[in-house]
Scaffold this active site. Structure first.
Site, PDB file in Angstrom:
ATOM      1  N   CYS A  72       0.806  -1.215   0.000  1.00 55.01           N
ATOM      2  CA  CYS A  72       0.000   0.000   0.000  1.00 55.01           C
ATOM      3  C   CYS A  72       0.838   1.263   0.000  1.00 55.01           C
ATOM      4  O   CYS A  72       0.305   2.359  -0.055  1.00 55.01           O
ATOM      5  CB  CYS A  72      -0.915   0.006   1.223  1.00 55.01           C
ATOM      6  SG  CYS A  72      -0.037  -0.030   2.801  1.00 55.01           S
ATOM      7  N   ARG A 155      -8.418   2.033  12.339  1.00 59.96           N
ATOM      8  CA  ARG A 155      -7.713   1.567  11.139  1.00 59.96           C
ATOM      9  C   ARG A 155      -8.709   1.441   9.985  1.00 59.96           C
ATOM     10  O   ARG A 155      -9.462   0.473   9.905  1.00 59.96           O
ATOM     11  CB  ARG A 155      -7.027   0.224  11.399  1.00 59.96           C
ATOM     12  CG  ARG A 155      -6.065  -0.214  10.286  1.00 59.96           C
ATOM     13  CD  ARG A 155      -5.426  -1.548  10.613  1.00 59.96           C
ATOM     14  NE  ARG A 155      -4.350  -1.888   9.695  1.00 59.96           N
ATOM     15  CZ  ARG A 155      -3.089  -1.504   9.813  1.00 59.96           C
ATOM     16  NH1 ARG A 155      -2.724  -0.751  10.838  1.00 59.96           N
ATOM     17  NH2 ARG A 155      -2.173  -1.854   8.933  1.00 59.96           N
TER      18      ARG A 155
END
Length: 331
Positions: A72, A155
């Site tokens: 990512c 998150r």
């Protein structure tokens, strides 16, 4: 039982979530040697430890589901925002290469929330259109671990589920939010002594006076922000990061009966929702374990999505796997 192969496996968090939901994981790939040690300590299926560019389609078994928590960094707010201009961004097309070859019934992807808005949405549009051009029907949603996984961590991640069969697609829904019942003290040991290396000491920390003055409560998590202490007042842990083990401003800090300390790697995995019996190797450096935890997924969120995927597949009694010609359009 539906079979699954995982790409960019890390320590196997996605695979673990799908196993908990009743899938049969039979193969995975991961390039990082240290992460692979942790992976193989906890999983018994085949793990190909190599660069995904070297993985040939015939190495993968026939599968129902292909997963990928592809790197990512290229899409992260904390990264360089290069997207597909970054080599790591191009790794999505390695997933697509194997999707076209293996034509799985389901493709499951996970990435940082910022993927959705990167380059004014163009990056995510390319990913979705690439899958759609090969016959897949897509649903995606940003889910927060503390709202959808009952873990005390803020998150947010984007989850993409692509179905080769429209009936599967129509029967699938993302899970809804659930109450957060797990507290920080359920996953962090505030009461007992841990190894001395996790504690901050005045003789070894030049900013210890600031820590001592500001870190005073067991009910929250703090962070050192280069020049000051930040208290996380939400009652959950801030997003764990891959570089939190290297010092600086990314280290979550807590106040305990034995002093001020950083979280242990095991506590970081607890905050990601890994089960108590998940093993961490003794012969891997602490910085690698922190990196593995920070790069991983919230396992209960994956498990809940996987459960809904399985329900959708189970409900589609008329599914017939398409032949290769239906997925072999040019990229």
């Amino acid at each position: 039982m539906y079979t699954l192969a995982g790409l960019f496996g890390g320590v196997g968090g996605i695979e673990l979530g799908f196993e908990q939901a009743g899938f049969n994981v039979i193969w995975a790939n991961e390039i990082d040697q240290k992460a692979s040690i942790t992976y193989q300590l906890n999983h018994r299926h085949e793990l190909r430890v190599d660069d995904i560019h070297n993985v040939e389609p015939n190495e993968l078994p026939d599968i129902d589901v292909l997963t990928g928590g592809f790197p990512c960094q290229a899409f992260s707010v904390a990264g360089y925002r290069k997207g597909f201009d970054d080599d790591r961004g191009n790794l999505f097309f390695e997933i697509l290469r194997l999707v076209i070859a293996k034509k799985p019934r389901v493709v499951f992807l996970e990435n940082v929330k910022n993927l959705v808005g990167h380059d004014n949405g163009n990056t995510f549009r390319v990913i979705k259109e690439a899958l759609e051009s090969h016959g897949y029907h897509i649903k995606d949603k940003v889910l927060n671990g503390c709202e959808y996984g009952n873990v005390p961590q803020n998150r947010e991640r984007i989850y993409v589920v692509a179905f080769a069969d429209r009936a599967d697609f129509e029967k699938f829904e993302f899970p809804g939010p659930i109450p957060l019942t797990k507290r920080l003290d359920d996953v962090i040991d505030f009461e007992n002594k841990v190894d001395d290396r996790f504690y901050y000491k005045p003789e070894k920390c030049i900013f210890y006076d600031e820590l001592e003055k500001n870190i005073t409560s067991k009910d929250t998590i703090y962070q050192w922000r280069r020049k000051y202490v930040r208290e996380n007042k939400s009652g959950v842990c801030p997003t764990l990061t891959a570089n939190m083990g290297t010092g600086g401003h990314n280290v979550p800090l807590i106040y305990t009966d034995y002093g001020i300390r950083k979280l242990t790697p095991k506590e970081c995995f607890n905050i990601q929702g890994y089960p108590e019996n998940f093993k961490l190797p003794d012969d891997v450096a602490m910085s690698h374990l922190y990196k593995q935890a920070g790069n991983s997924v919230v396992v209960p969120v994956v498990q809940r999505i996987a459960k809904n995927i399985k329900m959708a597949l189970d409900a589609n009694e008329n599914y017939k796997k398409r032949d290769k010609s239906q997925l072999s359009l040019p990229i």
